[in-house]
Design an enzyme around this catalytic site. Structure first.
Site, PDB file in Angstrom:
ATOM      1  N   LYS A 173       0.681  -1.034  -0.193  1.00  0.00           N
ATOM      2  CA  LYS A 173      -0.124  -0.089  -0.150  1.00  0.00           C
ATOM      3  C   LYS A 173       0.715   1.237   0.132  1.00  0.00           C
ATOM      4  O   LYS A 173       1.497   1.728   0.830  1.00  0.00           O
ATOM      5  CB  LYS A 173      -1.026   0.056   0.923  1.00  0.00           C
ATOM      6  CG  LYS A 173      -1.996   0.953   1.316  1.00  0.00           C
ATOM      7  CD  LYS A 173      -2.317   1.659   2.067  1.00  0.00           C
ATOM      8  CE  LYS A 173      -2.021   3.159   2.345  1.00  0.00           C
ATOM      9  NZ  LYS A 173      -1.642   4.072   2.149  1.00  0.00           N
ATOM     10  N   GLU A 208       9.264   1.411  10.539  1.00  0.00           N
ATOM     11  CA  GLU A 208      10.669   2.248  10.280  1.00  0.00           C
ATOM     12  C   GLU A 208      10.176   3.285  10.130  1.00  0.00           C
ATOM     13  O   GLU A 208       9.573   3.562  10.210  1.00  0.00           O
ATOM     14  CB  GLU A 208      11.100   2.204   9.103  1.00  0.00           C
ATOM     15  CG  GLU A 208      11.745   1.198   8.159  1.00  0.00           C
ATOM     16  CD  GLU A 208      13.498   0.688   9.137  1.00  0.00           C
ATOM     17  OE1 GLU A 208      13.442   1.837   9.690  1.00  0.00           O
ATOM     18  OE2 GLU A 208      13.863  -0.161   9.415  1.00  0.00           O
ATOM     19  N   GLU A 257       9.806  16.487  15.271  1.00  0.00           N
ATOM     20  CA  GLU A 257      10.460  16.097  13.834  1.00  0.00           C
ATOM     21  C   GLU A 257       9.590  16.966  12.743  1.00  0.00           C
ATOM     22  O   GLU A 257       7.923  17.074  12.613  1.00  0.00           O
ATOM     23  CB  GLU A 257       9.931  14.654  13.149  1.00  0.00           C
ATOM     24  CG  GLU A 257      10.383  14.057  12.112  1.00  0.00           C
ATOM     25  CD  GLU A 257      10.739  13.160  11.169  1.00  0.00           C
ATOM     26  OE1 GLU A 257       9.174  12.335  11.615  1.00  0.00           O
ATOM     27  OE2 GLU A 257      10.595  12.157  10.618  1.00  0.00           O
ATOM     28  N   GLY A 285       6.877   5.122   8.072  1.00  0.00           N
ATOM     29  CA  GLY A 285       5.978   6.276   8.732  1.00  0.00           C
ATOM     30  C   GLY A 285       5.986   7.093   9.214  1.00  0.00           C
ATOM     31  O   GLY A 285       7.296   6.333   9.913  1.00  0.00           O
ATOM     32  N   CYS A 321      13.703  10.560   6.774  1.00  0.00           N
ATOM     33  CA  CYS A 321      13.142  10.862   7.847  1.00  0.00           C
ATOM     34  C   CYS A 321      14.945  10.675   8.788  1.00  0.00           C
ATOM     35  O   CYS A 321      14.894  10.780   9.875  1.00  0.00           O
ATOM     36  CB  CYS A 321      12.836   9.086   8.336  1.00  0.00           C
ATOM     37  SG  CYS A 321      13.863   7.794   7.273  1.00  0.00           S
TER      38      CYS A 321
HETATM   39  P1  NAD Z   1       2.607   8.454   7.314  1.00  0.00           P
HETATM   40  O1  NAD Z   1       2.928   7.623   8.567  1.00  0.00           O
HETATM   41  O2  NAD Z   1       1.033   9.297   7.538  1.00  0.00           O
HETATM   42  O3  NAD Z   1       2.216   7.119   6.467  1.00  0.00           O
HETATM   43  C1  NAD Z   1       3.077   6.555   5.920  1.00  0.00           C
HETATM   44  C2  NAD Z   1       2.118   5.137   5.647  1.00  0.00           C
HETATM   45  O4  NAD Z   1       1.041   4.282   6.246  1.00  0.00           O
HETATM   46  C3  NAD Z   1       0.989   6.011   4.391  1.00  0.00           C
HETATM   47  O5  NAD Z   1       0.861   5.050   3.194  1.00  0.00           O
HETATM   48  C4  NAD Z   1      -0.004   6.061   4.739  1.00  0.00           C
HETATM   49  O6  NAD Z   1      -1.548   6.810   3.648  1.00  0.00           O
HETATM   50  C5  NAD Z   1      -0.397   5.184   6.225  1.00  0.00           C
HETATM   51  N1  NAD Z   1      -1.437   4.993   6.975  1.00  0.00           N
HETATM   52  C6  NAD Z   1      -1.262   6.120   7.362  1.00  0.00           C
HETATM   53  N2  NAD Z   1      -2.278   6.015   8.562  1.00  0.00           N
HETATM   54  C7  NAD Z   1      -2.153   4.990   8.877  1.00  0.00           C
HETATM   55  C8  NAD Z   1      -3.466   3.452   9.114  1.00  0.00           C
HETATM   56  N3  NAD Z   1      -3.841   3.996  10.542  1.00  0.00           N
HETATM   57  N4  NAD Z   1      -2.910   2.500   9.443  1.00  0.00           N
HETATM   58  C9  NAD Z   1      -1.667   2.036   8.609  1.00  0.00           C
HETATM   59  N5  NAD Z   1      -1.437   2.880   7.367  1.00  0.00           N
HETATM   60  C10 NAD Z   1      -1.327   4.276   7.900  1.00  0.00           C
HETATM   61  O7  NAD Z   1       4.024   8.785   7.056  1.00  0.00           O
HETATM   62  P2  NAD Z   1       4.570   9.946   6.012  1.00  0.00           P
HETATM   63  O8  NAD Z   1       3.555  11.656   6.046  1.00  0.00           O
HETATM   64  O9  NAD Z   1       3.620   9.399   4.887  1.00  0.00           O
HETATM   65  O10 NAD Z   1       5.886  10.097   5.858  1.00  0.00           O
HETATM   66  C11 NAD Z   1       6.128  10.875   6.586  1.00  0.00           C
HETATM   67  C12 NAD Z   1       7.136  10.110   7.552  1.00  0.00           C
HETATM   68  O11 NAD Z   1       7.721   8.869   8.325  1.00  0.00           O
HETATM   69  C13 NAD Z   1       7.974  11.061   8.760  1.00  0.00           C
HETATM   70  O12 NAD Z   1       7.696  10.433  10.578  1.00  0.00           O
HETATM   71  C14 NAD Z   1       9.401  10.235   8.093  1.00  0.00           C
HETATM   72  O13 NAD Z   1      10.679  10.297   9.443  1.00  0.00           O
HETATM   73  C15 NAD Z   1       8.208   8.555   8.540  1.00  0.00           C
HETATM   74  N6  NAD Z   1       9.914   7.844   7.865  1.00  0.00           N
HETATM   75  C16 NAD Z   1      10.581   7.346   8.236  1.00  0.00           C
HETATM   76  C17 NAD Z   1      11.598   6.636   7.758  1.00  0.00           C
HETATM   77  C18 NAD Z   1      12.346   5.476   8.007  1.00  0.00           C
HETATM   78  O14 NAD Z   1      13.038   4.261   7.374  1.00  0.00           O
HETATM   79  N7  NAD Z   1      13.058   5.414   9.385  1.00  0.00           N
HETATM   80  C19 NAD Z   1      12.313   6.549   5.987  1.00  0.00           C
HETATM   81  C20 NAD Z   1      11.004   7.691   5.431  1.00  0.00           C
HETATM   82  C21 NAD Z   1       9.888   8.437   6.492  1.00  0.00           C
END
Ligand code: NAD
Length: 457
Positions: A157, A232, A359, A210, A266
């Site tokens: 997804k 992650e 962040e 995320g 991230c």
């Molecule tokens: P997000 O958490 O809003 O979304 C990430 C994914 O989760 C999306 O596909 C979203 O649709 C899905 N999602 C949202 N709500 C959900 C739920 N209730 N249940 C299941 N899935 C759900 O993050 P974002 O805004 O897309 O990305 C930014 C974040 O990602 C930042 O905090 C960043 O630090 C983190 N990130 C971490 C890494 C790592 O490897 N540690 C890498 C890249 C980004």
């Protein structure tokens, strides 16, 4: 949920709709899980050398489409085309690395009495992969490649803002000969499709990248079926610069270590900790480097930083640079349409202030002064996160001492790199659970089975 609505995919540099596609809902997610479940029996039985050959074909097919994929990613995520090409290069490298894995997933034999004891690394089954919008295809590849190599089938997804390259990947996989149902992509909302993956009893594992906030909900949801999870999550990494470092090198590389991908990374080293004795020299070198960053059209070859991903993100990032913010200096940003925000340095900032604690996920760096090594370590560790970071010093013993003392999953000495295909990546503390990439990722997509074979007559 009914799933008739379309997803409108916006190009962040122009605010124009670049694609419309059907939005998947719970029904489509369940159907994809069913397909992946059916495909699992055959996929796990593909002989290791054949699975490896198929993954090599898939890698070649992705490589053949590199230019299109890079352009699509640059437009959809608003990232500079040169960065997007580098990312697609990493996607190819990741698939190539794990294409060799099926024949190397070995177990152990363990000395026991009365027979032979052996272990096998078994695939988990259907795995749900949930990815963010900042490195859409790259992060998908870190999950898809080891999961397939280990014999799992997949429901991926992607983030709703950036689903296009994941959809292409699904098509490329079918063209490359991956059996039907092995890789399924459901572009839809996290609260519906993502949640379904987390709660569905036929999904054996969820690998999520995320935000920490959504990650917490995933850990909770996964508890219902004791699902395996890899998380992650977010970061607030420290770039620690001692006065005995090569200050020119530290200052010239610090900007892109936080403003790369417009700060939506991230691993962004968004807290720059500088030894007070070096503050003036460092700040004047940093100012020149920040002001020379080329911010503009992602498709222009010379662009180093593009727009933010969305109007919402622009609103959030702006909230950290209000009237009271100690803005030391800023770079430039274009006028007109697009979610632009200039690279911004706040200094001096205390580690207790909001821009140093949260962040921001945008191009805002905090410079935090310190007086001695122990204080630098204390400040670096004074965060809920622990993903990445750097130490700059000319003293080798101190470099290793500080690198060991900082609570973080990956750290670089006299460098700001975080991620390599062949080495493990992941976070300490609330930056996550588990590791991706390198040899470790395969463990996250397999279970150990122990078999005892009695040999005494
Ligand atoms: P997000 O958490 O809003 O979304 C990430 C994914 O989760 C999306 O596909 C979203 O649709 C899905 N999602 C949202 N709500 C959900 C739920 N209730 N249940 C299941 N899935 C759900 O993050 P974002 O805004 O897309 O990305 C930014 C974040 O990602 C930042 O905090 C960043 O630090 C983190 N990130 C971490 C890494 C790592 O490897 N540690 C890498 C890249 C980004």
């Amino acid at each position: 949920m009914a799933s008739k609505e379309a997803i409108q995919v916006i190009e962040p540099a122009t605010e124009q709709v670049m694609a419309e596609l059907p939005r998947a809902g719970a029904e489509e997610t369940d159907a994809a899980i069913d397909k992946a479940k059916v495909a699992f029996a055959d996929w796990r039985a593909v002989a290791p050398a054949d699975r490896s050959a198929l993954l090599h074909r898939l890698t070649d097919a992705i490589e053949g489409r590199s230019d299109d994929l890079a352009t699509l990613e640059a437009r959809n995520a608003g990232k500079p085309i040169a960065d997007a090409r580098g990312e697609v290069g990493m996607v190819v490298e990741t698939f190539r690395y794990y294409a060799g894995a099926p024949e190397r997933l070995t177990g152990k034999t363990i000395p026991v009495s009365g027979g032979v004891d052996m272990t096998f690394r078994e695939p988990l089954g259907v795995v749900g992969l949930i990815t963010p919008w900042n490195f859409p295809l790259t992060i998908a590849s870190w999950k898809v490649a080891p999961a397939l190599a280990a014999g799992n089938t997949i429901v991926l997804k992607p983030a709703e803002l950036t689903p296009l390259t994941a959809i292409e990947l699904e098509k490329i996989a079918v063209e490359a000969g991956l059996p039907e149902g092995v890789l399924n992509v459901v572009p839809g909302p996290g609260s519906v499709c993502g949640r379904r993956l987390v709660e569905h009893p036929d999904v054996a594992k969820v690998a999520f990248t995320g935000s920490t906030e959504v990650g917490r909900g995933i850990a909770e949801g996964a508890a219902g079926t004791i699902k395996r999870v890899t998380l992650e999550l977010g970061g607030k990494s420290a770039n620690v610069i001692f006065a005995d470092a090569d200050l020119e090198a530290a200052a010239s590389s610090a900007p892109m270590a936080v403003f790369g991908n417009a700060g939506q990374d991230c691993c962004a080293r968004s807290r720059i900790l500088v030894e007070r004795a070096a503050m003036d020299d460092f700040m004047s070198a940093l100012e020149g480097a920040v002001k020379s960053i080329k911010v503009g059209d992602p498709l222009s070859e010379s662009t180093q930083m593009g727009p933010l991903i969305s109007a919402d993100q622009l609103h959030t990032v702006s909230s950290y640079v209000n009237g009271d913010a100690p803005v030391a200096f800023r770079g430039s940003a274009p006028d007109g349409p697009g979610y632009w925000f200039p690279p911004t340095v706040l200094a001096p900032v205390s580690n207790d202030e909001r821009p140093a604690r949260e962040e921001i996920f945008g191009p805002v760096a905090c410079v935090i002064p310190f007086d001695e090594e122990a204080e630098a370590i204390r400040i670096a560790n004074d965060t809920i996160y622990g993903l990445s970071g750097s130490v700059w010093t000319g003293d080798g013993a101190r470099a290793l001492r500080v690198a060991r003392a900082i609570e973080t999953g990956v750290i670089s000495i006299n460098s700001n790199t975080s991620v390599r295909v062949a080495t493990p990546f992941g976070g300490f503390k609330q930056s996550g659970v588990g590791r991706e990439l390198g040899p470790d990722a395969l463990e996250a997509y397999t279970e150990i089975k122990n078999v005892y074979y009695a040999t005494e007559g």
